[in-house]
Design a protein around this motif. Sequence first.
Motif, PDB file in Angstrom:
ATOM      1  N   VAL A   1      24.645  25.601  -9.950  1.00 58.91           N
ATOM      2  CA  VAL A   1      24.620  24.961  -8.633  1.00 58.91           C
ATOM      3  C   VAL A   1      25.923  24.182  -8.430  1.00 58.91           C
ATOM      4  O   VAL A   1      26.717  24.056  -9.356  1.00 58.91           O
ATOM      5  N   LEU A   2      26.129  23.665  -7.225  1.00 60.69           N
ATOM      6  CA  LEU A   2      27.297  22.826  -6.967  1.00 60.69           C
ATOM      7  C   LEU A   2      26.831  21.549  -6.288  1.00 60.69           C
ATOM      8  O   LEU A   2      26.433  21.554  -5.118  1.00 60.69           O
ATOM      9  N   ARG A   3      26.869  20.449  -7.046  1.00 59.87           N
ATOM     10  CA  ARG A   3      26.493  19.158  -6.474  1.00 59.87           C
ATOM     11  C   ARG A   3      27.394  18.046  -7.022  1.00 59.87           C
ATOM     12  O   ARG A   3      27.852  17.197  -6.297  1.00 59.87           O
TER      13      ARG A   3
ATOM     14  N   VAL B   1      21.717  -2.326  -6.571  1.00 59.93           N
ATOM     15  CA  VAL B   1      21.986  -1.106  -5.807  1.00 59.93           C
ATOM     16  C   VAL B   1      21.860   0.054  -6.771  1.00 59.93           C
ATOM     17  O   VAL B   1      22.564   0.091  -7.790  1.00 59.93           O
ATOM     18  N   VAL B   2      20.961   0.993  -6.494  1.00 63.11           N
ATOM     19  CA  VAL B   2      20.796   2.133  -7.395  1.00 63.11           C
ATOM     20  C   VAL B   2      21.424   3.369  -6.769  1.00 63.11           C
ATOM     21  O   VAL B   2      21.008   3.816  -5.698  1.00 63.11           O
ATOM     22  N   GLY B   3      22.449   3.909  -7.456  1.00 68.69           N
ATOM     23  CA  GLY B   3      23.201   5.065  -6.969  1.00 68.69           C
ATOM     24  C   GLY B   3      24.575   4.607  -6.496  1.00 68.69           C
ATOM     25  O   GLY B   3      24.681   3.830  -5.547  1.00 68.69           O
ATOM     26  N   ALA B   4      25.638   5.061  -7.177  1.00 61.21           N
ATOM     27  CA  ALA B   4      26.993   4.618  -6.818  1.00 61.21           C
ATOM     28  C   ALA B   4      27.787   5.761  -6.216  1.00 61.21           C
ATOM     29  O   ALA B   4      28.839   6.158  -6.719  1.00 61.21           O
TER      30      ALA B   4
ATOM     31  N   ALA C   1      33.710  11.351  -3.886  1.00 57.67           N
ATOM     32  CA  ALA C   1      33.194  11.938  -2.645  1.00 57.67           C
ATOM     33  C   ALA C   1      32.806  13.387  -2.920  1.00 57.67           C
ATOM     34  O   ALA C   1      33.531  14.114  -3.602  1.00 57.67           O
ATOM     35  N   LYS C   2      31.682  13.820  -2.345  1.00 60.65           N
ATOM     36  CA  LYS C   2      31.229  15.186  -2.588  1.00 60.65           C
ATOM     37  C   LYS C   2      31.827  16.233  -1.648  1.00 60.65           C
ATOM     38  O   LYS C   2      32.032  17.366  -2.071  1.00 60.65           O
ATOM     39  N   PRO C   3      32.109  15.910  -0.363  1.00 60.31           N
ATOM     40  CA  PRO C   3      32.587  16.981   0.528  1.00 60.31           C
ATOM     41  C   PRO C   3      33.780  17.799  -0.005  1.00 60.31           C
ATOM     42  O   PRO C   3      33.775  19.026   0.131  1.00 60.31           O
ATOM     43  N   PRO C   4      34.783  17.176  -0.672  1.00 56.40           N
ATOM     44  CA  PRO C   4      35.894  18.003  -1.159  1.00 56.40           C
ATOM     45  C   PRO C   4      35.501  18.948  -2.300  1.00 56.40           C
ATOM     46  O   PRO C   4      36.248  19.871  -2.615  1.00 56.40           O
TER      47      PRO C   4
ATOM     48  N   ALA D   1      26.733   6.112  -0.206  1.00 52.57           N
ATOM     49  CA  ALA D   1      25.788   5.146   0.373  1.00 52.57           C
ATOM     50  C   ALA D   1      25.762   3.854  -0.443  1.00 52.57           C
ATOM     51  O   ALA D   1      25.827   2.751   0.119  1.00 52.57           O
ATOM     52  N   GLY D   2      25.694   3.964  -1.761  1.00 56.38           N
ATOM     53  CA  GLY D   2      25.617   2.783  -2.618  1.00 56.38           C
ATOM     54  C   GLY D   2      26.887   1.940  -2.544  1.00 56.38           C
ATOM     55  O   GLY D   2      26.832   0.708  -2.425  1.00 56.38           O
ATOM     56  N   ILE D   3      28.044   2.585  -2.601  1.00 54.78           N
ATOM     57  CA  ILE D   3      29.317   1.846  -2.561  1.00 54.78           C
ATOM     58  C   ILE D   3      29.502   1.184  -1.193  1.00 54.78           C
ATOM     59  O   ILE D   3      29.965   0.047  -1.094  1.00 54.78           O
TER      60      ILE D   3
HETATM   61  C1  LIG Z   1      29.455  20.160  -2.455  1.00 52.95           C
HETATM   62  C2  LIG Z   1      29.057  19.316  -1.294  1.00 52.95           C
HETATM   63  C3  LIG Z   1      29.764  19.391  -0.099  1.00 52.95           C
HETATM   64  C4  LIG Z   1      29.426  18.587   1.007  1.00 52.95           C
HETATM   65  N1  LIG Z   1      30.144  18.698   2.159  1.00 52.95           N
HETATM   66  C5  LIG Z   1      29.815  17.925   3.226  1.00 52.95           C
HETATM   67  C6  LIG Z   1      30.551  18.021   4.436  1.00 52.95           C
HETATM   68  O1  LIG Z   1      31.495  18.811   4.555  1.00 52.95           O
HETATM   69  N2  LIG Z   1      30.208  17.200   5.472  1.00 52.95           N
HETATM   70  C7  LIG Z   1      29.174  16.316   5.370  1.00 52.95           C
HETATM   71  O2  LIG Z   1      28.906  15.593   6.339  1.00 52.95           O
HETATM   72  N3  LIG Z   1      28.457  16.202   4.243  1.00 52.95           N
HETATM   73  C8  LIG Z   1      28.751  16.991   3.158  1.00 52.95           C
HETATM   74  N4  LIG Z   1      28.012  16.894   2.007  1.00 52.95           N
HETATM   75  C9  LIG Z   1      26.899  15.931   1.958  1.00 52.95           C
HETATM   76  C10 LIG Z   1      27.374  14.532   1.541  1.00 52.95           C
HETATM   77  O3  LIG Z   1      28.237  14.616   0.453  1.00 52.95           O
HETATM   78  C11 LIG Z   1      26.152  13.690   1.205  1.00 52.95           C
HETATM   79  O4  LIG Z   1      25.442  13.483   2.387  1.00 52.95           O
HETATM   80  C12 LIG Z   1      26.512  12.344   0.561  1.00 52.95           C
HETATM   81  O5  LIG Z   1      27.087  12.529  -0.698  1.00 52.95           O
HETATM   82  C13 LIG Z   1      25.280  11.453   0.448  1.00 52.95           C
HETATM   83  O6  LIG Z   1      25.598  10.287  -0.230  1.00 52.95           O
HETATM   84  P1  LIG Z   1      24.492   9.432  -0.985  1.00 52.95           P
HETATM   85  O7  LIG Z   1      25.227   8.260  -1.553  1.00 52.95           O
HETATM   86  O8  LIG Z   1      23.328   9.197  -0.121  1.00 52.95           O
HETATM   87  O9  LIG Z   1      23.911  10.361  -2.155  1.00 52.95           O
HETATM   88  P2  LIG Z   1      24.620  11.154  -3.382  1.00 52.95           P
HETATM   89  O10 LIG Z   1      26.025  11.480  -3.040  1.00 52.95           O
HETATM   90  O11 LIG Z   1      23.659  12.212  -3.724  1.00 52.95           O
HETATM   91  O12 LIG Z   1      24.652  10.052  -4.527  1.00 52.95           O
HETATM   92  C14 LIG Z   1      23.534   9.541  -5.176  1.00 52.95           C
HETATM   93  C15 LIG Z   1      23.965   8.903  -6.486  1.00 52.95           C
HETATM   94  O13 LIG Z   1      22.846   8.319  -7.129  1.00 52.95           O
HETATM   95  C16 LIG Z   1      22.853   8.620  -8.497  1.00 52.95           C
HETATM   96  N5  LIG Z   1      21.475   8.580  -8.974  1.00 52.95           N
HETATM   97  C17 LIG Z   1      20.460   9.423  -8.666  1.00 52.95           C
HETATM   98  N6  LIG Z   1      19.314   9.050  -9.276  1.00 52.95           N
HETATM   99  C18 LIG Z   1      19.604   7.922  -9.975  1.00 52.95           C
HETATM  100  C19 LIG Z   1      18.840   7.048 -10.794  1.00 52.95           C
HETATM  101  N7  LIG Z   1      17.527   7.242 -10.992  1.00 52.95           N
HETATM  102  N8  LIG Z   1      19.456   5.978 -11.356  1.00 52.95           N
HETATM  103  C20 LIG Z   1      20.794   5.756 -11.140  1.00 52.95           C
HETATM  104  N9  LIG Z   1      21.563   6.549 -10.367  1.00 52.95           N
HETATM  105  C21 LIG Z   1      20.961   7.617  -9.797  1.00 52.95           C
HETATM  106  C22 LIG Z   1      23.458   9.996  -8.554  1.00 52.95           C
HETATM  107  O14 LIG Z   1      23.998  10.265  -9.840  1.00 52.95           O
HETATM  108  C23 LIG Z   1      24.534   9.925  -7.467  1.00 52.95           C
HETATM  109  O15 LIG Z   1      25.753   9.457  -7.963  1.00 52.95           O
HETATM  110  C24 LIG Z   1      28.328  17.692   0.902  1.00 52.95           C
HETATM  111  C25 LIG Z   1      27.601  17.633  -0.305  1.00 52.95           C
HETATM  112  C26 LIG Z   1      27.946  18.428  -1.384  1.00 52.95           C
HETATM  113  C27 LIG Z   1      27.146  18.349  -2.665  1.00 52.95           C
END
Ligand SMILES: Cc1cc2nc3c(=O)[nH]c(=O)nc-3n(C[C@H](O)[C@H](O)[C@H](O)COP(=O)(O)OP(=O)(O)OC[C@H]3O[C@@H](n4cnc5c(N)ncnc54)[C@H](O)[C@@H]3O)c2cc1C
Lengths: 388, 63
Positions: free
Chosen positions: A129-131, A10-13, A45-48, A16-18
């Motif tokens: 930026v904020l991510r 699983v790539v990305g923790a 978690a990113k939303p907070p 979605a990954g967890i």
């Molecule tokens: C500040 C902020 C506020 C948000 N607020 C809301 C909200 O209020 N409501 C809502 O519905 N959604 C919100 N979102 C969106 C929501 O957080 C995302 O949709 C969610 O985080 C997606 O999860 P994900 O696991 O797909 O990707 P991500 O959370 O982007 O995680 C991907 C992970 O993969 C890792 N990764 C990337 N490339 C590689 C690589 N090559 N090798 C290994 N690891 C890698 C990254 O480091 C990261 O940890 C918000 C997002 C942000 C940034």
Amino acid sequence: MLPPDGTVVVVGASIAGITAVEELTARGHTGPIVLVEAEVSAPYAKPPLSKAVLSGAAEPESASIPLAESARIRRVRGDAAVRLDVAGSTVGLASGEPLPFDGLVIATGARARTVADLGGNTSGLEERVLRTLDDARRLRDELRTASAIVIVGAGVLGMELASVAASMGIAVTVLSNEAPLLSQCGPFVSALVEREARAHGVELVTDPSGVTLVERGGRLAARLGSTVYEGDLVVSAVGDRPNIEWLAGSGLVCLPGVVVDSRCRVTDRIVAAGDVAAFGSPPRRNPHWSNALDQARTAVAALLNGDEAPEYLARPYFWSDQFSLALKMGGHTPFLGEPDVLAGSLDDLDALVQWRRDGVPYGALAVNRRIAISKLHLAAGNPTANII
Amino acid sequence: MKISVDRTRCEGYGFCEEKAPTLLRLDSDDELEILSEEVGDDQQDRARLAVRSCPVAALRLEE
Ligand SMILES: Cc1cc2nc3c(=O)[nH]c(=O)nc-3n(C[C@H](O)[C@H](O)[C@H](O)COP(=O)(O)OP(=O)(O)OC[C@H]3O[C@@H](n4cnc5c(N)ncnc54)[C@H](O)[C@@H]3O)c2cc1C
Ligand code: SF4
């Protein structure tokens, strides 16, 4: 298809990954799992990050995403996937280690898009930026001493940033090429948020010509039209980009994200979920929390059960805190025209409203209302979940 | 295993209810109700799913 004792990478923790890792266990997979994460931080978690963590109301640690320890899960942190060999079923890490797999979950999400990505940063300076959690910590500390900030972008994230900063007594200017949240949520929600923003003293400047970042006295400043805006801090909130660079050369179709089939599969051994995945026709990314949860679960079911697994059912839902508004939206945005009020009152800013087309509901919005997500889905005309 | 909610954090999103409807429910005022604090062995996967799906980390599990 993946044998129950096969190795899964699983790539990305993040969420979605967890979710994928726990779903594997829940669905009877017993083989080894390698969870790869480029960041060093424990999963969060990113939303907070743009809400309670940014304002300081909650500690960053409170955003952590728990994952039960297990002997069969190996966790790699601080090492990125840099290569995928589809024919050889191997992921290559930056450290050089090859990770062979029977099944692969691509969950690398997205990162912040910058004004530079859009070709508008002429300052030679790095953008803010904020991510990530680190972004949020740094920004939180800087907001404590800032008296004026400039935010580029009036999307959901830019306006959440504006809300938090305004609530801290900071003078906020938001620069954008269109009204707040307009293309994403439609004119009704846009007007609601704009009114609140102005009532909270935020200066909104809209000009379709677009923002350019320039340098003023060694610091970042933003130009819109003929005016240059300066503050203690300039923050870019202009959308996100999928993390797909590591898949270059793999042969996977990665535009506008990793393109998946109706069960979130790329091949019968490779699936993708969350912000990185593009679903539907034409394929679209849907970068929201609930989508990451649903897709990860669909993807894992398909990895284990192939065509017998249920198809992904899109049930669009997201929320955002904007000034004194807690908004929850379900259905197909943008919402057009005036909605019907199902409960409460918009004048009191406490309401559940619904949009219909030809009598059929396609969208719902809860304003300052606690409402079970299942009820909101119903009001929004979303289908009932098929993968609980 | 026990499940609990921090009411000062819970914002009524309801993700947890959706993942574990036998353990958690939003009541008619959409306040979160814990239907069963004690999590049975057959409910543990659902309980974990519920805890993780909460975007504000309002739920906690004690082993
Ligand atoms: C500040 C902020 C506020 C948000 N607020 C809301 C909200 O209020 N409501 C809502 O519905 N959604 C919100 N979102 C969106 C929501 O957080 C995302 O949709 C969610 O985080 C997606 O999860 P994900 O696991 O797909 O990707 P991500 O959370 O982007 O995680 C991907 C992970 O993969 C890792 N990764 C990337 N490339 C590689 C690589 N090559 N090798 C290994 N690891 C890698 C990254 O480091 C990261 O940890 C918000 C997002 C942000 C940034
Ligand atoms: S998911 Fe979290 S915030 Fe939502 S109702 Fe459950 S505990 Fe409360």
